[in-house]
Design a protein around this motif. Structure first.
Motif, PDB file in Angstrom:
ATOM      1  N   ASP A   1       0.825  -1.212   0.000  1.00  0.00           N
ATOM      2  CA  ASP A   1       0.000   0.000   0.000  1.00  0.00           C
ATOM      3  C   ASP A   1       0.856   1.257   0.000  1.00  0.00           C
ATOM      4  O   ASP A   1       0.423   2.313  -0.468  1.00  0.00           O
ATOM      5  CB  ASP A   1      -0.907   0.023   1.239  1.00  0.00           C
ATOM      6  CG  ASP A   1      -2.107  -0.901   1.123  1.00  0.00           C
ATOM      7  OD1 ASP A   1      -2.547  -1.140  -0.016  1.00  0.00           O
ATOM      8  OD2 ASP A   1      -2.604  -1.367   2.156  1.00  0.00           O
ATOM      9  N   LEU A   2       2.068   1.156   0.542  1.00  0.00           N
ATOM     10  CA  LEU A   2       2.915   2.336   0.689  1.00  0.00           C
ATOM     11  C   LEU A   2       3.828   2.566  -0.505  1.00  0.00           C
ATOM     12  O   LEU A   2       4.584   3.557  -0.535  1.00  0.00           O
ATOM     13  CB  LEU A   2       3.755   2.212   1.961  1.00  0.00           C
ATOM     14  CG  LEU A   2       3.015   2.412   3.298  1.00  0.00           C
ATOM     15  CD1 LEU A   2       2.236   3.715   3.290  1.00  0.00           C
ATOM     16  CD2 LEU A   2       2.120   1.256   3.664  1.00  0.00           C
ATOM     17  N   ASP A   3       3.807   1.668  -1.491  1.00  0.00           N
ATOM     18  CA  ASP A   3       4.664   1.833  -2.665  1.00  0.00           C
ATOM     19  C   ASP A   3       4.425   3.170  -3.355  1.00  0.00           C
ATOM     20  O   ASP A   3       5.367   3.832  -3.805  1.00  0.00           O
ATOM     21  CB  ASP A   3       4.433   0.696  -3.668  1.00  0.00           C
ATOM     22  CG  ASP A   3       5.051  -0.619  -3.225  1.00  0.00           C
ATOM     23  OD1 ASP A   3       5.812  -0.614  -2.237  1.00  0.00           O
ATOM     24  OD2 ASP A   3       4.767  -1.651  -3.855  1.00  0.00           O
ATOM     25  N   ALA A   4       3.152   3.545  -3.471  1.00  0.00           N
ATOM     26  CA  ALA A   4       2.846   4.783  -4.186  1.00  0.00           C
ATOM     27  C   ALA A   4       3.352   6.005  -3.424  1.00  0.00           C
ATOM     28  O   ALA A   4       3.776   6.990  -4.035  1.00  0.00           O
ATOM     29  CB  ALA A   4       1.337   4.900  -4.429  1.00  0.00           C
ATOM     30  N   LEU A   5       3.316   5.951  -2.083  1.00  0.00           N
ATOM     31  CA  LEU A   5       3.881   7.056  -1.305  1.00  0.00           C
ATOM     32  C   LEU A   5       5.388   7.128  -1.483  1.00  0.00           C
ATOM     33  O   LEU A   5       5.959   8.204  -1.649  1.00  0.00           O
ATOM     34  CB  LEU A   5       3.561   6.888   0.182  1.00  0.00           C
ATOM     35  CG  LEU A   5       2.160   7.242   0.670  1.00  0.00           C
ATOM     36  CD1 LEU A   5       2.118   7.177   2.190  1.00  0.00           C
ATOM     37  CD2 LEU A   5       1.728   8.604   0.180  1.00  0.00           C
TER      38      LEU A   5
END
Length: 506
Positions: free
Chosen positions: A275-279
């Motif tokens: 989920d944090l890849d895009a951040l």
């Protein structure tokens, strides 16, 4: 290239040796040649999962590999998914639906049935596609597990698959690992090990060349190529081991403004940390995974990610002091985001007799969001679409917890918001570019940080660029002609048997 037919198993000397990215790279390379190719992993143990368009839960890596192949992921691409809830028990997901929570010994009692299901899925894929690239699990020489193996040499034997073994040279000892992988197998398994790929090489090729000659001579098997180290290939990984080598941020760059600092709590049973890849890919955003209260001090945003053991991980938060640190942040108006299990921890109470059958009574949450959670036996699996900050948000959800909001709670993406605390049940929401930028702008304003997201950041395009980079690695650094012959013609005959074959496994 014509219309080749065949299949291949990509095994590895260890977990995180690079099986997933090599499989994805081969899929992307073949798809660019006009070949109809599909990925497959018979049995995957991972807490990073994805929901297909028809509501089936599969390993996140297989969804990524399907993207590399240019096709929609399906349950057949990962017919058996194991989601560990503790060191001894896992939820068994079969063809995208949860079957049961079992311990290791109970799992072996149903292995024959699962083998039939896995082979049927592979057969359907081989009927539907020209080539199927299969990924193994862990190592094929986990000799204590060989009898019941359905993901490595057991699969290769049942389906007649040629096998290549990927070794991680960055860890050291790659030649011993490659040789030992072959030597510890019995003669029938060895007969399917066709050659090797060395991964994550950084150094002088001329210094490596003698070793390649020696491993060929020692094993009688081909080296199909050496893949160089390439930074920034961390998207959609399935194994939390990858967090050890993941950079703090892939998108951090000088933009003449302050950096937005994000601290992600690395829970013991962290799930869907992708989920944090895009951040992490957002320019000017620094993402770190943390395990202590002191690491939250300079964070503009703290994220509690998903968890496969919500109550156990909540207890860990309290033992480490992180629970108090998160609550203190919220009291001072410092931003906190909870996703799925992390969201549930932020509520007033959690009643979980599904993932935590030894906890019959409700447990107090952190009390930072006006909601309560009750776990239900039926798992919610879906691909919801909604809106936040006036932007469309497409996501996916994987949960047993059903959250009930208090009257008057402010809704937020099937969750809620209270002051500087946000919670959502949805995974993948941050991959929506417009929403991500609006959310980060709000976080920066609340945190008092002079930060403006870079316009035009396209996460989907970045993912495609990285998948293309994997295809380029295969095209430029592997002997693709020899690899295609192996896929279409099968394992070469007459490969030598290495001692001490047959001494350990019967």
């Amino acid at each position: 290239m014509g219309n080749p037919r065949g299949a291949l198993l990509v095994a590895g000397t260890t977990s995180d040796a690079g099986k997933s990215i090599v499989t994805a790279g081969i899929c992307r390379w073949l798809a660019r040649q006009g070949v109809r190719v599909a990925p497959y992993k018979a049995q995957n143990m991972s807490l990073n999962s994805f929901v297909t368009s028809d509501g089936a839960e599969i390993g996140r890596a297989q969804a990524m590999q399907a993207r590399a192949a240019g096709i929609e992921p399906t349950a057949d691409m990962n017919p058996i998914l194991l989601k560990p809830g503790s060191d001894r028990r896992s939820q068994v997901v079969v063809l995208g639906r949860p079957l049961a929570d079992v311990d290791a010994m109970e799992y072996y009692e149903v292995k024959d049935r699962l083998r039939e299901i896995a082979l049927a899925s592979l057969a359907r894929l081989r009927d539907d596609y020209d080539i199927v690239v299969c990924e193994g699990a862990g190592s094929p020489t986990e000799i204590n597990l060989r009898r019941g193996d359905i993901a490595n040499m057991g699969l290769a034997r049942d389906a007649g698959l040629p096998v290549i073994v990927v070794g991680d040279i960055d860890r050291g000892g790659v030649f011993a690992a490659l040789h030992g992988t072959v030597a510890l197998l019995d003669a029938a398994d060895q007969a399917l090990i066709s050659g090797f790929v060395i991964n994550k090489f950084r150094g002088a090729p001329e210094l490596l060349a003698p070793g390649l000659d020696m491993i060929r001579a020692a094993t009688g098997r081909a080296v199909y190529g050496v893949l160089p180290w390439l930074d920034g290939l961390w998207l959609d990984v399935e194994d939390s081991l990858a967090l050890e080598s993941r950079p703090a941020s892939a998108g951090l760059a000088p933009y003449g403004r302050q950096t937005l600092r994000v601290a992600v709590v690395r829970l013991p049973r962290i799930s869907n940390f992708t989920d944090l890849d895009a951040l992490a890919g957002e320019p000017g955003v620094l993402v770190r995974f943390v395990t202590s209260p002191a690491e939250l001090d300079d964070a503009d945003l703290v994220v509690l990610p998903g968890s496969k053991a919500t109550l156990a991980d909540l207890a860990w938060l309290r033992r480490t002091g992180l629970a108090g640190a998160v609550a203190d942040r919220a009291a001072r108006g410092r931003p906190v985001l909870g996703v799925c299990g992390g969201y549930q921890m932020l509520t007033r109470s959690i009643h979980d007799t599904v993932e935590s059958p030894d906890s019959p009574d409700p447990v107090d949450g952190l009390g930072l969001l006006p909601a309560t959670v009750v776990f239900k036996p039926d798992k919610t699996l879906g691909r919801p679409v909604g809106e936040a900050y006036g932007r469309r948000v497409a996501a996916y959800e994987i949960r047993h917890g059903v959250v009930t909001l208090d009257d008057g709670a402010e809704p937020f993406l099937d969750g809620c918001r209270a002051g500087a605390v946000w919670g959502t049940t949805w995974h993948g929401a941050l991959e929506n570019d417009d929403f991500r930028r609006a959310f980060l702008s709000d976080v920066a304003a609340v945190a008092g940080r002079d930060f403006t997201p870079a316009p035009g950041t396209d996460f989907a395009a970045e993912r495609e660029r990285r998948l293309d980079a994997l295809g380029d690695l295969v095209e430029h650094h592997l002997d693709t002609e020899a690899l295609l012959r192996l896929i279409t013609e099968g394992t070469p005959q007459g490969l030598p048997v290495l001692p001490p074959a047959g001494m350990l496994i019967h």
